[in-house]
Design an enzyme around this catalytic site. Structure first.
Site, PDB file in Angstrom:
ATOM      1  N   LYS A  90       1.871  -2.603   6.746  1.00 42.23           N
ATOM      2  CA  LYS A  90       2.379  -2.428   5.379  1.00 42.23           C
ATOM      3  C   LYS A  90       3.836  -1.955   5.367  1.00 42.23           C
ATOM      4  O   LYS A  90       4.594  -2.314   4.452  1.00 42.23           O
ATOM      5  CB  LYS A  90       1.487  -1.459   4.607  1.00 42.23           C
TER       6      LYS A  90
ATOM      7  N   TYR B  61      -2.686  -0.436  10.381  1.00 41.30           N
ATOM      8  CA  TYR B  61      -2.567  -0.775   8.961  1.00 41.30           C
ATOM      9  C   TYR B  61      -1.212  -0.302   8.418  1.00 41.30           C
ATOM     10  O   TYR B  61      -0.525  -1.039   7.712  1.00 41.30           O
ATOM     11  CB  TYR B  61      -3.711  -0.131   8.177  1.00 41.30           C
TER      12      TYR B  61
ATOM     13  N   SER C 192       0.848  -1.191   0.000  1.00 37.11           N
ATOM     14  CA  SER C 192       0.000   0.000   0.000  1.00 37.11           C
ATOM     15  C   SER C 192       0.881   1.237   0.000  1.00 37.11           C
ATOM     16  O   SER C 192       2.031   1.198   0.464  1.00 37.11           O
ATOM     17  CB  SER C 192      -0.885   0.008   1.248  1.00 37.11           C
TER      18      SER C 192
END
Length: 254
Positions: free
Chosen positions: A163, A159, A146
């Site tokens: 990533k 998150y 991402s």
């Protein structure tokens, strides 16, 4: 002097495994690989959607099969790769998010997100690499990361942590497995309009924030990722490893 020959984007004779393949980015990746001639094994948890997605790829002439599997079940994933491998290409598109302010993150949220986005991604790559090394074959391992693996974001501490971890392990794996001809890279999308991201886009404040950061003045679509995965899977990227291909509309250009 003869002209140089453009490397082929075709994938005939190669076998790919795609996780999270029943919808969204995973389905787009599986479709792109199958259209380029690869034999694709599609993995996801939902049997009905996975079966339908596989049938659609076959309907357009692609070679595809499927396996209903939760990639957090590392023993089952290892067994599948050992039984059906070696695979020349891995696209790990399985992932999830639980967004909240960092002060409100629960231990369960942390464990679930990192369990899928980091642990499962790590061992999926390991299992495929083990099969390639044992067979003495080169290959391409592609993690769907991402843009949030390179920057921070509102309510996205867990998150982003997951990533950023994917970006780090990709670089280390690329160094270790490069001598075996195994390339390891990430694709880093911006916000892609999928069923998973719909709740974010339905929030006017969040949508405005997203649109203000994407320099090309539009959100991403699944088709934007398909060319990127085909490039990294094919000989067109034969000298590309340990890197992140950002498909972010310029989000991280600042």
């Amino acid at each position: 002097m003869p002209l140089p020959v453009t490397p082929s984007f075709r994938l005939e004779g190669r076998r790919a495994i795609v996780t999270g393949a029943s919808s969204g980015i995973g389905l787009g990746c599986a479709t792109a690989l199958a259209e380029a001639g690869a034999e694709v094994t599609m993995i996801a948890r939902g049997a009905s959607r996975l079966k339908d997605a596989c049938a659609q790829i076959r309907d357009i002439g692609g070679q595809s099969g499927y396996e209903v599997l939760d990639i957090t079940d590392t023993a089952a994933l290892r067994a599948l790769v050992q039984r059906d491998g070696p695979f020349d290409i891995l696209v790990n598109a399985a992932g999830l998010a639980r967004h909240s302010p960092a002060v409100d993150t629960t231990e369960d949220d942390f464990d679930v997100v990192t369990g899928v986005n980091v642990k499962a991604a790590y061992f999926a790559a390991q299992f495929v690499a083990q099969g390639l090394i044992a067979a003495g074959r080169p290959g391409s391992i592609i993690q769907i990361s991402s843009q949030m693996g390179h920057v921070g974001g509102i309510d996205r501490a867990v998150y982003c942590a997951s990533k950023h971890a994917v970006e780090g392990m990709t670089k280390a794996m690329a160094i270790e497995w490069g001598p075996h001809g195994i390339r390891v890279n990430t694709i880093c999308p911006t916000f892609i309009l999928t069923p998973l991201s719909k709740p974010t886009f339905d929030n006017p404040e969040r949508r405005a924030w997203i649109e203000s950061r994407i320099k090309l003045n539009r959100v991403g679509h699944i088709e934007d990722i398909m060319g990127a995965v085909l490039y990294l899977a094919s000989d067109a990227s034969a000298l590309v490893t340990g890197t992140a291909l950002k498909v972010d509309g310029g989000w991280t250009a600042e």
